[in-house]
Design an enzyme around this catalytic site. Structure first.
Site, short mmCIF file in Angstrom:
data_model
loop_
_atom_site.label_atom_id
_atom_site.label_comp_id
_atom_site.label_asym_id
_atom_site.label_seq_id
_atom_site.Cartn_x
_atom_site.Cartn_y
_atom_site.Cartn_z
CG ASP A 123 -0.24 -0.18 2.54
OD1 ASP A 123 0.89 -0.68 2.55
OD2 ASP A 123 -0.84 0.19 3.57
CD GLU A 206 9.04 -1.47 11.22
OE1 GLU A 206 8.89 -1.76 12.44
OE2 GLU A 206 8.13 -1.00 10.51
N1 UDP Z 1 -0.70 -7.60 5.81
C1 UDP Z 1 -0.82 -8.99 5.82
N2 UDP Z 1 -1.74 -9.57 6.69
C2 UDP Z 1 -2.55 -8.85 7.53
C3 UDP Z 1 -2.41 -7.43 7.50
C4 UDP Z 1 -1.48 -6.85 6.65
O1 UDP Z 1 -0.13 -9.66 5.08
O2 UDP Z 1 -3.35 -9.43 8.26
C5 UDP Z 1 0.26 -6.95 4.90
C6 UDP Z 1 -0.30 -5.75 4.13
O3 UDP Z 1 -0.81 -6.15 2.87
C7 UDP Z 1 0.90 -4.83 4.00
C8 UDP Z 1 1.72 -5.14 5.25
O4 UDP Z 1 1.30 -6.43 5.70
O5 UDP Z 1 1.67 -5.11 2.84
C9 UDP Z 1 1.53 -4.10 6.36
O6 UDP Z 1 0.16 -4.02 6.68
P1 UDP Z 1 -0.61 -2.61 6.77
O7 UDP Z 1 -0.36 -1.83 5.55
O8 UDP Z 1 -2.02 -2.91 7.15
O9 UDP Z 1 0.14 -1.98 8.03
P2 UDP Z 1 0.53 -0.47 8.32
O10 UDP Z 1 1.15 0.12 7.10
O11 UDP Z 1 -0.73 0.20 8.68
O12 UDP Z 1 1.50 -0.59 9.44
MN MN Z 2 0.61 -0.01 5.14
#
Ligand code: UDP
Ligand code: MN
Length: 265
Positions: A123, A206
């Site tokens: 995203d 991280e």
């Molecule tokens: N993701 C996943 N399983 C989940 C939630 C998220 O594989 O149950 C993936 C999501 O597609 C993204 C990454 O993990 O590539 C980080 O998730 P998200 O963008 O929701 O987290 P944020 O950016 O809000 O920390």
């Molecule tokens: Mn994200």
């Protein structure tokens, strides 16, 4: 006779070896936004040469619509699955994308010997320039990421060309208070750290991964994006959409809507 500086791309590819390969690990999961996110990311990655895209779904089985999209975009890829362990799925704050990223690391350990790896969430927004900068990472490179916390950016703090700290709206006792999209790691360096992996620890993914690469001195971190003065990656987050309503088959059977409904979540 020396080759002129402004050689054509074709001449360059004949006379120069290909640049080091990039391995892009993208965790993803089925939700209304998934195909849209992967479309945007995939066509960004298409601008980058010698790139291998590891798309790893948090799912039991690969989603056929995702396989179809990846084949269509035609960036070299592997489509793998790595489901979040059941014990974490119940948690209110989940370790998102960790099982997928660790599966990507496992794939790299089994299949790669040089080049650079990068965790690119589905995203985010990526300026293609960052890919060609990270390609020459010797150990670990870092750069700023925009749209993180109320600070608006998360970045190493750089003074006279070296890291003197980290600017991030949430430090949380971390040694490396950075975002997932803010660093790349050389494959050789990863292979020299056989136990390096990402912990299932929300907020500390991280930090835990970077610490598992130790020993690594702050002075060894390679600073990209013009010594961290530019923002080439943005932590964009899409609006969450509700699942699509079920289709009234009595009314719409034998129409295009049946096909469209199969694409949606
Ligand atoms: N993701 C996943 N399983 C989940 C939630 C998220 O594989 O149950 C993936 C999501 O597609 C993204 C990454 O993990 O590539 C980080 O998730 P998200 O963008 O929701 O987290 P944020 O950016 O809000 O920390
Ligand atoms: Mn994200």
């Amino acid at each position: 006779m020396s080759i002129p500086r402004i050689a054509s791309l074709q001449q360059q590819s004949i006379s120069e070896p290909p640049p080091p390969p990039l391995y892009i690990i993208t965790p993803t999961y089925r939700r209304p936004e998934q195909l849209a996110e992967l479309t945007r990311l995939g066509y960004t990655l298409k601008h980058v040469v010698n790139l291998y895209w590891l798309v790893i779904e948090d799912a039991e089985e690969p989603t056929p619509q995702v396989t179809k999209l990846l084949q269509k975009i035609n960036v070299p890829f592997s489509h793998l699955v790595a489901q979040m362990p059941a014990k974490y799925r119940k948690n209110k704050v989940k370790p998102r994308g960790v099982s997928n990223r660790n599966r990507g690391l496992e794939w790299i350990r089994a299949n790669a010997s040089d080049g650079v790896l990068y965790f690119a969430d589905d995203d985010n927004t990526y300026d293609v320039e960052i890919f060609d900068e990270m390609r020459y990472t010797k150990k670990v490179s870092m750069w700023p990421v925009g749209l993180i916390t109320k600070f608006g950016v998360s970045s190493p703090i750089v003074k006279n060309g070296t890291v003197v700290g980290f600017y991030d709206g949430w430090i949380g006792g971390r040694k490396y208070p950075v975002d997932m999209a803010s660093f790349s790691v050389s494959v050789r360096f990863l292979l020299s750290r056989p136990n390096a992996s990402m912990p299932y620890k929300p907020g500390y993914e991280e930090d835990g991964f970077l610490k598992s690469l130790s020993p690594l001195k702050l002075t060894e971190i390679e600073l990209l994006a013009s010594n961290c003065t530019e923002i080439l990656v943005w932590h964009t987050q899409s609006k969450k959409n509700p699942n699509a309503m079920s289709l009234d088959m009595g009314k719409y059977n034998n129409t295009n809507l049946v096909h469209l409904r199969n694409i949606l979540v």
